[in-house]
Design a protein around this motif. Sequence first.
Motif, PDB file in Angstrom:
ATOM      1  N   GLU A 279       0.817  -1.217   0.000  1.00 36.70           N
ATOM      2  CA  GLU A 279       0.000   0.000   0.000  1.00 36.70           C
ATOM      3  C   GLU A 279       0.851   1.268   0.000  1.00 36.70           C
ATOM      4  OE1 GLU A 279       0.122  -1.305   4.432  1.00 36.70           O
ATOM      5  OE2 GLU A 279       0.252  -2.189   2.430  1.00 36.70           O
ATOM      6  N   HIS A 280       2.121   1.132   0.378  1.00 39.18           N
ATOM      7  CA  HIS A 280       2.992   2.306   0.390  1.00 39.18           C
ATOM      8  C   HIS A 280       3.650   2.555  -0.967  1.00 39.18           C
ATOM      9  CE1 HIS A 280       2.293   2.645   4.598  1.00 39.18           C
ATOM     10  NE2 HIS A 280       2.986   1.572   4.943  1.00 39.18           N
ATOM     11  N   ARG A 281       3.570   1.599  -1.870  1.00 41.00           N
ATOM     12  CA  ARG A 281       4.180   1.784  -3.191  1.00 41.00           C
ATOM     13  C   ARG A 281       3.424   2.871  -3.949  1.00 41.00           C
ATOM     14  NH1 ARG A 281       4.503  -4.553  -5.066  1.00 41.00           N
ATOM     15  NH2 ARG A 281       5.432  -5.350  -3.129  1.00 41.00           N
ATOM     16  N   GLY A 282       4.169   3.773  -4.496  1.00 38.25           N
ATOM     17  CA  GLY A 282       3.567   4.874  -5.235  1.00 38.25           C
ATOM     18  C   GLY A 282       3.036   5.982  -4.356  1.00 38.25           C
ATOM     19  N   ASP A 283       3.019   5.760  -3.040  1.00 38.70           N
ATOM     20  CA  ASP A 283       2.448   6.737  -2.115  1.00 38.70           C
ATOM     21  C   ASP A 283       3.498   7.401  -1.240  1.00 38.70           C
ATOM     22  OD1 ASP A 283       0.160   7.997  -0.725  1.00 38.70           O
ATOM     23  OD2 ASP A 283       0.822   6.777   0.969  1.00 38.70           O
ATOM     24  N   VAL A 284       4.693   6.812  -1.149  1.00 35.40           N
ATOM     25  CA  VAL A 284       5.735   7.303  -0.250  1.00 35.40           C
ATOM     26  C   VAL A 284       7.019   7.516  -1.039  1.00 35.40           C
ATOM     27  CG1 VAL A 284       7.175   6.765   1.755  1.00 35.40           C
ATOM     28  CG2 VAL A 284       4.750   6.155   1.758  1.00 35.40           C
ATOM     29  N   VAL A 285       7.717   8.606  -0.732  1.00 32.99           N
ATOM     30  CA  VAL A 285       9.046   8.869  -1.269  1.00 32.99           C
ATOM     31  C   VAL A 285      10.008   8.965  -0.094  1.00 32.99           C
ATOM     32  CG1 VAL A 285      10.516  10.537  -2.459  1.00 32.99           C
ATOM     33  CG2 VAL A 285       8.219  10.055  -3.329  1.00 32.99           C
ATOM     34  N   PHE A 286      11.110   8.257  -0.172  1.00 29.74           N
ATOM     35  CA  PHE A 286      12.165   8.323   0.842  1.00 29.74           C
ATOM     36  C   PHE A 286      13.298   9.169   0.276  1.00 29.74           C
ATOM     37  CE2 PHE A 286      15.744   5.603   2.944  1.00 29.74           C
ATOM     38  CZ  PHE A 286      16.079   6.658   3.761  1.00 29.74           C
ATOM     39  N   LEU A 287      13.549  10.320   0.909  1.00 32.41           N
ATOM     40  CA  LEU A 287      14.641  11.214   0.529  1.00 32.41           C
ATOM     41  C   LEU A 287      15.773  11.057   1.529  1.00 32.41           C
ATOM     42  CD1 LEU A 287      15.940  13.612  -0.999  1.00 32.41           C
ATOM     43  CD2 LEU A 287      14.593  15.147   0.467  1.00 32.41           C
ATOM     44  N   GLN A 288      16.912  10.556   1.061  1.00 31.73           N
ATOM     45  CA  GLN A 288      18.090  10.422   1.914  1.00 31.73           C
ATOM     46  C   GLN A 288      19.153  11.399   1.441  1.00 31.73           C
ATOM     47  OE1 GLN A 288      18.932   8.454   4.829  1.00 31.73           O
ATOM     48  NE2 GLN A 288      20.504  10.042   4.714  1.00 31.73           N
ATOM     49  N   ILE A 289      19.478  12.358   2.296  1.00 28.06           N
ATOM     50  CA  ILE A 289      20.550  13.317   2.023  1.00 28.06           C
ATOM     51  C   ILE A 289      21.773  12.868   2.805  1.00 28.06           C
ATOM     52  CG2 ILE A 289      21.280  15.716   2.271  1.00 28.06           C
ATOM     53  CD1 ILE A 289      18.301  16.488   2.026  1.00 28.06           C
ATOM     54  N   GLU A 320       8.100   3.244 -10.740  1.00 23.35           N
ATOM     55  CA  GLU A 320       7.144   3.311 -11.847  1.00 23.35           C
ATOM     56  C   GLU A 320       7.529   4.489 -12.733  1.00 23.35           C
ATOM     57  OE1 GLU A 320       4.860   1.222 -12.522  1.00 23.35           O
ATOM     58  OE2 GLU A 320       4.673   0.037 -10.675  1.00 23.35           O
ATOM     59  N   TYR A 321       6.876   4.604 -13.861  1.00 22.24           N
ATOM     60  CA  TYR A 321       7.233   5.680 -14.787  1.00 22.24           C
ATOM     61  C   TYR A 321       6.971   7.062 -14.192  1.00 22.24           C
ATOM     62  CZ  TYR A 321       2.198   5.686 -15.787  1.00 22.24           C
ATOM     63  OH  TYR A 321       0.839   5.737 -15.681  1.00 22.24           O
ATOM     64  N   ASP A 322       6.110   7.146 -13.161  1.00 24.36           N
ATOM     65  CA  ASP A 322       5.809   8.438 -12.548  1.00 24.36           C
ATOM     66  C   ASP A 322       6.157   8.475 -11.055  1.00 24.36           C
ATOM     67  OD1 ASP A 322       3.887   6.688 -11.689  1.00 24.36           O
ATOM     68  OD2 ASP A 322       2.207   8.077 -11.952  1.00 24.36           O
ATOM     69  N   TRP A 323       6.956   7.516 -10.575  1.00 22.89           N
ATOM     70  CA  TRP A 323       7.311   7.478  -9.147  1.00 22.89           C
ATOM     71  C   TRP A 323       8.648   6.792  -8.959  1.00 22.89           C
ATOM     72  CZ3 TRP A 323       7.022   2.737  -6.036  1.00 22.89           C
ATOM     73  CH2 TRP A 323       7.350   2.943  -4.677  1.00 22.89           C
ATOM     74  N   VAL A 324       9.566   7.479  -8.264  1.00 15.93           N
ATOM     75  CA  VAL A 324      10.861   6.915  -7.867  1.00 15.93           C
ATOM     76  C   VAL A 324      10.848   6.794  -6.350  1.00 15.93           C
ATOM     77  CG1 VAL A 324      13.360   7.222  -7.849  1.00 15.93           C
ATOM     78  CG2 VAL A 324      12.023   7.923  -9.851  1.00 15.93           C
ATOM     79  N   PRO A 325      10.927   5.596  -5.803  1.00 15.30           N
ATOM     80  CA  PRO A 325      10.752   5.423  -4.356  1.00 15.30           C
ATOM     81  C   PRO A 325      11.856   6.015  -3.498  1.00 15.30           C
ATOM     82  CG  PRO A 325      11.338   3.332  -5.397  1.00 15.30           C
ATOM     83  CD  PRO A 325      11.061   4.293  -6.505  1.00 15.30           C
TER      84      PRO A 325
END
Length: 456
Positions: A279-289, A320-325
Amino acid sequence: MSRLVTVSNRVALPSQLQAAQGGLAVGLRSALEESGGMWFGWDGGVDERIDGLRQPRVQTANGVRYATLRLSRLEYDRYYLGYANQVLWPLFHYRMSFVHCRRERIEGYWEVNRLFAEHLPPLLEGDEIIWVHDYHFIPLGQLLREQGVEAPIGFFLHTPFPPWDVFRALPGHEPLLEALCRYDLVGFQTRIDRDNFLDCLTHYRPQLQRPRAEVFPISIDVDQVAREAQRGYNSQQGRRLQQSLRDRRLMIGVDRLDYSKGLRNRFEAYEALLEQHSEHRGDVVFLQIAPVSRGDVPEYEEIRQYLEYLAGHINGRFAEYDWVPLRYLNRGFHRSNILGFLARSDVGLITPMRDGMNLVAKEFVAAQDPGDPGALVLSRYAGAAEELDGAVLVNPYDVDQMVDAMHQALTMPLGERRERWQQMMDALRRQDVHRWRKDFIQALHDAHRARGSEAL
């Protein structure tokens, strides 16, 4: 009021203070400006032409003097790259397999400490207190005493302090323990660190005169962080981040690229989260700096390469083509932008394998919107965990537990998030950076007077 003289490996020069992201720069700037003090240390530069003779470069801004020395290539290699980063840093973080101690590194470390001990006394005016920071300058207090300096001298360790069985594996650990005992006051981030130090003294030489040893958890200026976070939130970079998310939720990690920060396990846990909770696929982005640091150390290059592999693997598997996790950035940002990113985040991931304090965890809390705060996932081995018990605490060695914690944070009800956030904010306001500084300085005055009385 006595003038405050702070000594640290790196000096945040006036032109760098606004952009500095380190807790030391932020924590000491106001204290120095208040007392008209001085900041003394290395300027970060390496001069191939140094022949051993040099003078500090002194500049003044806002009533503060900044006095810096430059290192030779040999000094840099032995003192900084060698002993500080490949001996003491891994040792103090319990990573014995990364300790590479050589006699020339030990000698180089003491030689640079002698260099700074020789150049500081001529800069003193006679009514100072000296506050030495971190593992780079453990011998400095002893060497200043040998130079005839009688001012109060305190030491604060920003990293963890290891237990006796770890510490005694270090070749030449005995002179370091004796040097720490020459300070009037030695400060630590947590009770565990202080108790480890005292236990080392008990095992080494029970009759050795002990300094006053106390716990002073470093913190932040809560209101200043909140103001800067709001500026970063509304900045062009903050708006760009929000536009790129397209209403997706954001998890964020901000760390130096370092094997102690638990990034490998964090990435693996995020992959498992996407695998187990579709359920988190496509809904969450993890940004690691993760800005690159100590790139000359082989272990740092190894962790960098592996994290790049993991990031590519995770994105290749789930994107996905419109989402990078996973967005993995090896660069730094201006402090206000970082705080703005924290303010826009739904979940903060701070999962070091071991950390002295970790001010990013505290900054994440202070940056949040009180009406709709994010949740903090925090390693129980970060010093901040002793104060921020409203976080979701995890064992960073347990990837499955980290998966559960991420899922819990992402699905946490608003009422619970508010309650946990308020609990952590109350702790931050009780013990902010001004309290940290005032408590240490007062304790240093008291410890110096007590030592003087004992000597009579």
